[in-house]
Design an enzyme around this catalytic site. Structure first.
Site, PDB file in Angstrom:
ATOM      1  N   GLY A  15       3.077  36.679 -38.405  1.00 48.83           N
ATOM      2  CA  GLY A  15       3.790  37.953 -38.392  1.00 48.83           C
ATOM      3  C   GLY A  15       3.165  38.903 -39.388  1.00 48.83           C
ATOM      4  N   GLY A  18       3.832  42.564 -39.312  1.00 48.72           N
ATOM      5  CA  GLY A  18       5.245  42.902 -39.262  1.00 48.72           C
ATOM      6  C   GLY A  18       5.732  43.479 -40.579  1.00 48.72           C
ATOM      7  CG  PHE A  19       9.978  44.898 -42.694  1.00 50.13           C
ATOM      8  CD1 PHE A  19       9.528  45.792 -43.655  1.00 50.13           C
ATOM      9  CD2 PHE A  19      11.254  44.348 -42.839  1.00 50.13           C
ATOM     10  CE1 PHE A  19      10.326  46.128 -44.750  1.00 50.13           C
ATOM     11  CE2 PHE A  19      12.054  44.685 -43.915  1.00 50.13           C
ATOM     12  CZ  PHE A  19      11.576  45.563 -44.881  1.00 50.13           C
ATOM     13  CB  SER A 129      15.443  30.709 -44.809  1.00 45.92           C
ATOM     14  OG  SER A 129      16.677  30.380 -44.217  1.00 45.92           O
ATOM     15  CB  SER A 130      18.089  34.787 -43.298  1.00 43.89           C
ATOM     16  OG  SER A 130      19.121  35.752 -43.316  1.00 43.89           O
ATOM     17  CE1 TYR A 159      16.059  36.653 -37.720  1.00 43.37           C
ATOM     18  CE2 TYR A 159      18.133  36.735 -38.919  1.00 43.37           C
ATOM     19  CZ  TYR A 159      16.755  36.802 -38.906  1.00 43.37           C
ATOM     20  OH  TYR A 159      16.073  36.988 -40.077  1.00 43.37           O
ATOM     21  CE  LYS A 163      14.977  33.920 -40.071  1.00 46.69           C
ATOM     22  NZ  LYS A 163      13.540  33.721 -40.381  1.00 46.69           N
ATOM     23  N   PRO A 186      16.524  35.426 -48.517  1.00 49.40           N
ATOM     24  CG  PRO A 186      15.144  36.840 -47.291  1.00 49.40           C
ATOM     25  CD  PRO A 186      15.408  35.385 -47.580  1.00 49.40           C
TER      26      PRO A 186
END
Length: 329
Positions: A15, A18-19, A129-130, A159, A163, A186
């Protein structure tokens, strides 16, 4: 001062245009790393901002194709680390209506990257991860051990499910193969190069996009629900430090600066140079969780920098967004 840990190392970033991935690519190049930037879709506006460094190798690869991933990387004699930022994401409608596809594709990409890292004996593996993995029912700041081992909660959000299972698979690979795998978690990430299209589910790009298209920012509910945010470059610094340090397999990444959604909208309007009257509320619409906060004790024991304030980060984000709007005209 930046560590020289990464200098001369070869790092694969998925990625990479990507951002989040592009900021890893940029920071690693600045630190003297050789970077294999894997990407699926062209983003010329991002590529134009990356350093014209000899250490950058661009590889267009669809991570859903395991054979293509192997073929693209087989000529590289040594890969020291992989940072997986590739993910299929979208707005809330997409998250719910295509949840099966999202879970399937995200897990297949993850599996291909993990198996490459296992077979190539890559020393350091980062799977982004998230904080989405945590239960929405938590009322106090959530610690790293308040995860799937304690609360494994079903959700129709593809989504979020992906994760959760990223974390499960990371645990199993650590145990079975003895791999060194890091899963930073994050809070809401924002900053330059985010997806400012109409399909994004990120609140700050949505707000800036509304203002740029001469629409008001609409807040659902009374706007009292609070969130925390982390500037993308600060996330990158924290993750690289996490790998250098090696103490934490999982890490909450965020700031103590909590903001209500209504106050966030006013800060975004200010950063965009717009009047506060461009923000309105719709009390009849549903709202999300009232509050989610992360326990950041481990984060503060690790990082040696002060994350950007939300006000400063929003100003930089708005400046980048408007600069790119002008380029597109």
């Amino acid at each position: 001062m930046a560590s020289d840990y990464w200098s001369g190392r070869t790092v694969l970033v998925t990625g990479g245009l990507g951002f989040v991935g592009s900021h890893f690519v940029e920071e690693l190049l600045d630190r003297g790393a050789e970077v294999l930037c894997l990407y699926r879709g062209e983003r010329p506006e991002v590529l134009a901002e990356l350093p014209a460094a000899q250490g950058l190798r661009l590889l267009r690869v669809d991570l859903l194709d395991h054979e293509a991933l192997l073929a693209a990387t087989e000529a590289v004699p040594r890969i020291d680390a992989v940072i997986n930022c590739a993910t299929l994401d979208g707005n809330m409608e997409f998250l719910l209506q295509q949840a099966g596809r999202m879970l399937d594709e995200n897990m297949r990409m993850l599996s291909h990257v993990l198996n490459l890292a296992r077979d190539r004996r890559i020393a350091d593996v980062v799977l982004l991860s998230s904080a989405e993995i945590y239960s929405y029912q938590s009322t106090s700041p959530v610690r790293e051990d308040d995860d799937h081992r304690r609360h494994m909660q079903y959700t129709p959000n593809g989504y979020r499910l992906s994760k959760m299972f990223t974390e499960v698979l990371a645990d199993l690979y650590r145990e079975q193969y003895g791999m060194k795998i890091y899963t930073p978690r994050p809070t809401n990430v924002y900053g330059p190069r985010d997806d400012f299209g109409t399909t994004t589910n990120h609140v700050i790009p949505n707000m800036l996009g509304k203002l740029a298209s001469e629409q008001d920012i609409e807040i659902w509910g009374d706007g009292s629900q609070t969130r925390t945010f982390i500037y993308v470059k600060d996330l990158v610094l924290a993750v690289l430090k996490m790998v250098e340090d090696g103490r934490f397999q999982t890490l909450n990444v965020g700031t103590e600066e909590s903001v209500s959604i209504l106050d966030l909208a006013h800060l975004v309007a200010e950063a965009a140079g717009c009047d506060a009257g461009r923000v309105r509320i719709d009390p009849d619409k549903p709202v999300g969780a009232s509050r989610r906060a992360l326990d950041l004790d481990a984060f503060h024991s690790l990082v040696d920098f002060a994350p950007r304030s939300l006000k400063d980060g929003l100003r930089e984000t708005a400046q980048w967004y408007h600069k790119n709007l002008q380029r597109a005209k």
